[in-house]
Design a protein around this motif. Structure first.
Motif, PDB file in Angstrom:
ATOM      1  N   TRP A   1       0.756  -1.275  -0.056  1.00 30.15           N
ATOM      2  CA  TRP A   1       0.152   0.066   0.027  1.00 30.15           C
ATOM      3  C   TRP A   1       1.044   1.315   0.002  1.00 30.15           C
ATOM      4  O   TRP A   1       0.538   2.100  -0.900  1.00 30.15           O
ATOM      5  N   PHE A   2       1.705   1.187   0.886  1.00 33.94           N
ATOM      6  CA  PHE A   2       2.948   2.406   0.888  1.00 33.94           C
ATOM      7  C   PHE A   2       3.345   2.649  -0.328  1.00 33.94           C
ATOM      8  O   PHE A   2       3.698   3.784  -0.862  1.00 33.94           O
ATOM      9  N   MET A   3       3.851   1.732  -1.086  1.00 36.61           N
ATOM     10  CA  MET A   3       4.810   1.990  -2.401  1.00 36.61           C
ATOM     11  C   MET A   3       3.958   2.430  -3.427  1.00 36.61           C
ATOM     12  O   MET A   3       4.031   3.279  -4.103  1.00 36.61           O
ATOM     13  N   LYS A   4       2.470   1.923  -3.459  1.00 41.89           N
ATOM     14  CA  LYS A   4       1.511   2.427  -4.422  1.00 41.89           C
ATOM     15  C   LYS A   4       1.333   3.761  -4.113  1.00 41.89           C
ATOM     16  O   LYS A   4       0.998   4.745  -5.015  1.00 41.89           O
ATOM     17  N   GLN A   5       1.066   4.398  -2.961  1.00 42.48           N
ATOM     18  CA  GLN A   5       0.846   5.561  -2.622  1.00 42.48           C
ATOM     19  C   GLN A   5       2.103   6.580  -2.845  1.00 42.48           C
ATOM     20  O   GLN A   5       1.777   7.714  -3.416  1.00 42.48           O
ATOM     21  N   LYS A   6       3.287   6.082  -2.685  1.00 40.15           N
ATOM     22  CA  LYS A   6       4.451   6.746  -3.259  1.00 40.15           C
ATOM     23  C   LYS A   6       4.387   6.899  -4.687  1.00 40.15           C
ATOM     24  O   LYS A   6       4.784   7.873  -5.271  1.00 40.15           O
ATOM     25  N   ASP A   7       4.058   6.001  -5.214  1.00 36.40           N
ATOM     26  CA  ASP A   7       4.143   6.078  -6.950  1.00 36.40           C
ATOM     27  C   ASP A   7       3.079   7.006  -7.273  1.00 36.40           C
ATOM     28  O   ASP A   7       3.271   7.795  -8.355  1.00 36.40           O
ATOM     29  N   ILE A   8       2.074   6.983  -6.621  1.00 37.96           N
ATOM     30  CA  ILE A   8       0.851   7.921  -7.067  1.00 37.96           C
ATOM     31  C   ILE A   8       1.376   9.483  -6.714  1.00 37.96           C
ATOM     32  O   ILE A   8       1.103  10.393  -7.649  1.00 37.96           O
ATOM     33  N   HIS A   9       1.957   9.657  -5.562  1.00 39.83           N
ATOM     34  CA  HIS A   9       2.594  10.989  -5.438  1.00 39.83           C
ATOM     35  C   HIS A   9       3.511  11.421  -6.560  1.00 39.83           C
ATOM     36  O   HIS A   9       3.381  12.505  -6.773  1.00 39.83           O
ATOM     37  N   GLU A  10       4.344  10.457  -6.916  1.00 43.84           N
ATOM     38  CA  GLU A  10       5.521  10.790  -7.615  1.00 43.84           C
ATOM     39  C   GLU A  10       4.869  11.431  -9.186  1.00 43.84           C
ATOM     40  O   GLU A  10       5.306  12.153  -9.783  1.00 43.84           O
ATOM     41  N   GLU A  11       3.781  10.492  -9.634  1.00 45.11           N
ATOM     42  CA  GLU A  11       3.016  10.832 -10.814  1.00 45.11           C
ATOM     43  C   GLU A  11       2.199  12.423 -10.483  1.00 45.11           C
ATOM     44  O   GLU A  11       2.306  13.155 -11.569  1.00 45.11           O
ATOM     45  N   LYS A  12       1.939  12.631  -9.568  1.00 41.14           N
ATOM     46  CA  LYS A  12       1.076  13.674  -9.318  1.00 41.14           C
ATOM     47  C   LYS A  12       2.211  15.072  -9.315  1.00 41.14           C
ATOM     48  O   LYS A  12       1.917  16.266  -9.905  1.00 41.14           O
ATOM     49  N   LEU A  13       3.423  14.967  -8.805  1.00 42.44           N
ATOM     50  CA  LEU A  13       4.523  15.880  -8.830  1.00 42.44           C
ATOM     51  C   LEU A  13       4.881  15.829 -10.274  1.00 42.44           C
ATOM     52  O   LEU A  13       5.403  17.073 -10.694  1.00 42.44           O
ATOM     53  N   LYS A  14       4.711  14.986 -11.113  1.00 41.76           N
ATOM     54  CA  LYS A  14       5.188  15.122 -12.668  1.00 41.76           C
ATOM     55  C   LYS A  14       4.110  16.361 -13.295  1.00 41.76           C
ATOM     56  O   LYS A  14       4.435  17.110 -14.029  1.00 41.76           O
ATOM     57  N   ILE A  15       2.940  16.090 -12.916  1.00 36.16           N
ATOM     58  CA  ILE A  15       1.825  16.938 -13.326  1.00 36.16           C
ATOM     59  C   ILE A  15       1.915  18.437 -12.796  1.00 36.16           C
ATOM     60  O   ILE A  15       1.903  19.544 -13.463  1.00 36.16           O
ATOM     61  N   ASP A  16       2.354  18.602 -11.415  1.00 37.14           N
ATOM     62  CA  ASP A  16       2.216  19.656 -10.631  1.00 37.14           C
ATOM     63  C   ASP A  16       3.457  19.743  -9.754  1.00 37.14           C
ATOM     64  O   ASP A  16       3.112  19.263  -8.540  1.00 37.14           O
ATOM     65  N   PRO A  17       4.496  20.328 -10.112  1.00 36.22           N
ATOM     66  CA  PRO A  17       5.858  20.538  -9.173  1.00 36.22           C
ATOM     67  C   PRO A  17       5.674  21.070  -7.908  1.00 36.22           C
ATOM     68  O   PRO A  17       6.372  21.013  -7.072  1.00 36.22           O
ATOM     69  N   ARG A  18       4.522  21.926  -7.869  1.00 35.34           N
ATOM     70  CA  ARG A  18       4.277  22.790  -6.738  1.00 35.34           C
ATOM     71  C   ARG A  18       3.734  21.801  -5.537  1.00 35.34           C
ATOM     72  O   ARG A  18       3.826  22.535  -4.347  1.00 35.34           O
ATOM     73  N   LEU A  19       3.410  20.726  -5.582  1.00 38.59           N
ATOM     74  CA  LEU A  19       3.065  19.757  -4.811  1.00 38.59           C
ATOM     75  C   LEU A  19       4.097  19.221  -3.893  1.00 38.59           C
ATOM     76  O   LEU A  19       3.956  18.665  -2.770  1.00 38.59           O
ATOM     77  N   ARG A  20       5.375  19.461  -4.241  1.00 36.25           N
ATOM     78  CA  ARG A  20       6.699  19.039  -3.640  1.00 36.25           C
ATOM     79  C   ARG A  20       6.650  19.871  -2.449  1.00 36.25           C
ATOM     80  O   ARG A  20       6.661  21.135  -2.274  1.00 36.25           O
ATOM     81  N   GLY A  21       7.117  19.257  -1.067  1.00 27.84           N
ATOM     82  CA  GLY A  21       7.232  19.742  -0.133  1.00 27.84           C
ATOM     83  C   GLY A  21       6.785  19.290   1.250  1.00 27.84           C
ATOM     84  O   GLY A  21       6.499  18.218   1.681  1.00 27.84           O
TER      85      GLY A  21
END
Length: 111
Positions: A91-111
């Motif tokens: 579950w944790f790795m799936k959430q991490k992959d989802i977050h990385e994909e969101k960062l590709k779309i909107d880098p402002r989510l980093r942080g």
């Protein structure tokens, strides 16, 4: 025995390979969960600090329980929570992959 030559398109070969890999993974996933049936006390995982602080782990626990995932990750016995570590890692790795994909779309989510 005679040698035979088989000719097929590369796309058909790739599809056959990916189908066989998916089938093999689908067959091993239930076995992998069955091998590690022993739940671990949540306090042990928190003290290892591998997945974050106590508050972060409680946030993950609440999120998982709200989602109502099919494989049970957390269970409560008395006042203590126990977790199945392999299921949590998946579950944790799936959430991490989802977050990385969101960062590709909107880098402002980093942080």
């Amino acid at each position: 025995m005679s040698d035979q030559l088989v000719v097929m398109k590369s796309s058909e070969l790739k599809k056959m390979i990916s189908d066989s890999v998916k089938e093999a993974l689908d067959n091993t996933k239930p076995q992998r969960y069955a091998e590690h049936e022993e739940p671990i006390p949540m306090s042990v995982v928190i003290n290892s600090k591998r997945y974050g602080s106590r508050n972060t782990m409680q946030k993950y626990r609440d999120q998982i329980m709200a989602e109502g995932n099919d494989p049970v990750i957390f269970k409560k016995q008395g006042s203590r929570y126990y977790m199945y570590l392999d299921r949590f890692r998946d579950w944790f790795m799936k959430q991490k992959d989802i977050h990385e994909e969101k960062l590709k779309i909107d880098p402002r989510l980093r942080g």
